[in-house]
Design an enzyme around this catalytic site. Sequence first.
Site, PDB file in Angstrom:
ATOM      1  N   LEU A 107     -17.648  -7.157  16.102  1.00 51.29           N
ATOM      2  CA  LEU A 107     -16.540  -7.747  15.341  1.00 51.29           C
ATOM      3  C   LEU A 107     -16.956  -9.042  14.631  1.00 51.29           C
ATOM      4  CD1 LEU A 107     -13.630  -7.256  17.887  1.00 51.29           C
ATOM      5  CD2 LEU A 107     -13.808  -6.179  15.659  1.00 51.29           C
TER       6      LEU A 107
ATOM      7  N   CYS B   7       8.599  -6.551 -10.588  1.00 51.92           N
ATOM      8  CA  CYS B   7       7.295  -7.223 -10.708  1.00 51.92           C
ATOM      9  C   CYS B   7       7.048  -7.748 -12.118  1.00 51.92           C
ATOM     10  CB  CYS B   7       6.189  -6.245 -10.319  1.00 51.92           C
ATOM     11  SG  CYS B   7       4.554  -7.010 -10.356  1.00 51.92           S
TER      12      CYS B   7
ATOM     13  N   GLU C 122      -4.003  -9.271  15.921  1.00 52.71           N
ATOM     14  CA  GLU C 122      -4.033 -10.227  14.803  1.00 52.71           C
ATOM     15  C   GLU C 122      -5.325 -11.050  14.799  1.00 52.71           C
ATOM     16  OE1 GLU C 122      -2.254 -10.393  12.207  1.00 52.71           O
ATOM     17  OE2 GLU C 122      -0.764  -8.930  12.839  1.00 52.71           O
TER      18      GLU C 122
ATOM     19  N   TRP D 106      -2.206  -0.767  16.979  1.00 53.23           N
ATOM     20  CA  TRP D 106      -1.435  -1.960  17.357  1.00 53.23           C
ATOM     21  C   TRP D 106       0.019  -1.876  16.903  1.00 53.23           C
ATOM     22  CZ3 TRP D 106      -6.206  -2.078  14.994  1.00 53.23           C
ATOM     23  CH2 TRP D 106      -6.201  -2.091  13.603  1.00 53.23           C
ATOM     24  N   ARG D 107       0.368  -0.824  16.195  1.00 53.56           N
ATOM     25  CA  ARG D 107       1.783  -0.692  15.823  1.00 53.56           C
ATOM     26  C   ARG D 107       2.556   0.099  16.871  1.00 53.56           C
ATOM     27  NH1 ARG D 107       1.008   0.046   9.361  1.00 53.56           N
ATOM     28  NH2 ARG D 107       0.769  -2.169   8.969  1.00 53.56           N
TER      29      ARG D 107
ATOM     30  N   ASP E 152      -1.113 -14.115   4.231  1.00 52.32           N
ATOM     31  CA  ASP E 152      -2.564 -13.972   4.146  1.00 52.32           C
ATOM     32  C   ASP E 152      -2.930 -13.574   2.720  1.00 52.32           C
ATOM     33  OD1 ASP E 152      -1.746 -11.372   3.951  1.00 52.32           O
ATOM     34  OD2 ASP E 152      -3.176 -10.577   5.406  1.00 52.32           O
TER      35      ASP E 152
ATOM     36  N   TYR F 232      -1.011 -18.335   9.561  1.00 51.20           N
ATOM     37  CA  TYR F 232      -0.803 -16.912   9.324  1.00 51.20           C
ATOM     38  C   TYR F 232      -0.605 -16.148  10.643  1.00 51.20           C
ATOM     39  CZ  TYR F 232      -1.854 -12.057   8.766  1.00 51.20           C
ATOM     40  OH  TYR F 232      -1.783 -10.703   8.860  1.00 51.20           O
TER      41      TYR F 232
ATOM     42  N   CYS G 277      -0.754  -2.640  -3.530  1.00 52.55           N
ATOM     43  CA  CYS G 277      -1.056  -3.773  -4.401  1.00 52.55           C
ATOM     44  C   CYS G 277      -2.441  -4.304  -4.024  1.00 52.55           C
ATOM     45  CB  CYS G 277       0.012  -4.853  -4.264  1.00 52.55           C
ATOM     46  SG  CYS G 277      -0.037  -6.069  -5.580  1.00 52.55           S
TER      47      CYS G 277
HETATM   48  S1  SF4 Z   1       4.004  -3.440  -9.413  1.00 54.37           S
HETATM   49 FE1  SF4 Z   1       3.377  -5.543  -8.975  1.00 54.37          FE
HETATM   50  S2  SF4 Z   1       3.582  -5.719  -6.765  1.00 54.37           S
HETATM   51 FE2  SF4 Z   1       3.587  -3.547  -7.237  1.00 54.37          FE
HETATM   52  S3  SF4 Z   1       1.431  -2.872  -7.097  1.00 54.37           S
HETATM   53 FE3  SF4 Z   1       1.800  -3.462  -9.205  1.00 54.37          FE
HETATM   54  S4  SF4 Z   1       1.179  -5.593  -9.340  1.00 54.37           S
HETATM   55 FE4  SF4 Z   1       1.462  -5.120  -7.185  1.00 54.37          FE
END
Ligand code: SF4
Length: 364
Positions: A95, A218, A52, A39-40, A150, A132, A202
């Site tokens: 799905l 962060c 989506e 889909w990209r 999300d 979203y 993350c």
């Molecule tokens: S640095 Fe922060 S934003 Fe990046 S992966 Fe780690 S917890 Fe997630």
Amino acid sequence: MNEQTGPAAGEKDGRAEALARLPALLLPWYDENKRSLPWRESKDPYRVWVSEIMLQQTRVEAAKEHYRRFLAELPTVADLAACDEKKLFKLWEGLGYYSRARNLQRAARIVAEGGFPRTAQEWKKLPGVGDYTAGAIASIAFEQPSPAVDGNVIRVLARLLGDGREQETLKGAFAAELAPAYPPARRGDFTQSLMELGATVCTPAAPQCLACPLFSLCKTRSDALPRRKEKAARRRLQKTLFLFFDGARLALYRRTAGVLKGTYAFFSAERAMNGEEAAAFLQGAGLHRFALGAPAAHTHVFSHLEWEMTAYPVFTQEDASALRLPAGESADAPFSALLYAEKEAVVREFSLPSAYRWCLALLP
Ligand code: SF4
């Protein structure tokens, strides 16, 4: 920060500054690291929209093949609007959450008449399109500055900002805070870069902080956030499924309400039964000559519900749709709802969701 009310005024400025730095950090990372996903390949609104909706409750890997098949069969919004429901559900098979397919088609009929919306507010007026999804389509297909928040994005931002409020309260707050951080160009890529970071770096457990482009910014650098509410336990239901089979044809019915509405199902009584109880149930229902095959058990997990099922193949030449539910028993649908179809046709043409499809292995 107060965990109930959110950031104080001074803190807000710091958060806005951190968010304003996101495009410069995330877009180059996205260019280098984004996964190649079907889909990209296009920013066509119909294609973005279908992807989506599919991805709302389906993993990326599972959605890929369905997405290709769906668009090969229904390449335009007009094709989707005109498609018959049986074919649509067959394309959606595997799905889950079939109400998504039904809403997608209802919305396609509106769009086929009036054209594609552009802004998130306009997209949200369509069936099946929430905050979203509206934000994602408007930014990806129309370059609108509309955030799509999300679970992935909530996780990234809660950790980035060190926001210890409960996950459920963060969604609206983050959407409002993120909107001013949208860059003047590449807005769709910005939306996707945040999603991609949440999906690949993350991650819920074991985030790869040392490889993260947001490391210097962060405040958490671990999986300690977001804070979760205790989930309510899923409701468990026990069911006994009967697969009436005459050697060539199978009895099944179309679900007209509840979960999996619109898909096909096997007759199911609403309690657990051992072999003796199952035979007695069928005799009580008026079945005379039959043989029960070896049963199998399976638990199907929905988001809010679990079905603990035992399925029995029932080999009989008698018409199961003429049976009557014994007194004191309950079932998902009456026997009279059953219709017969060739086993091969059921496999090929009927939308038999995975909650039932496993039973087919019990038949010769
Ligand atoms: S640095 Fe922060 S934003 Fe990046 S992966 Fe780690 S917890 Fe997630």
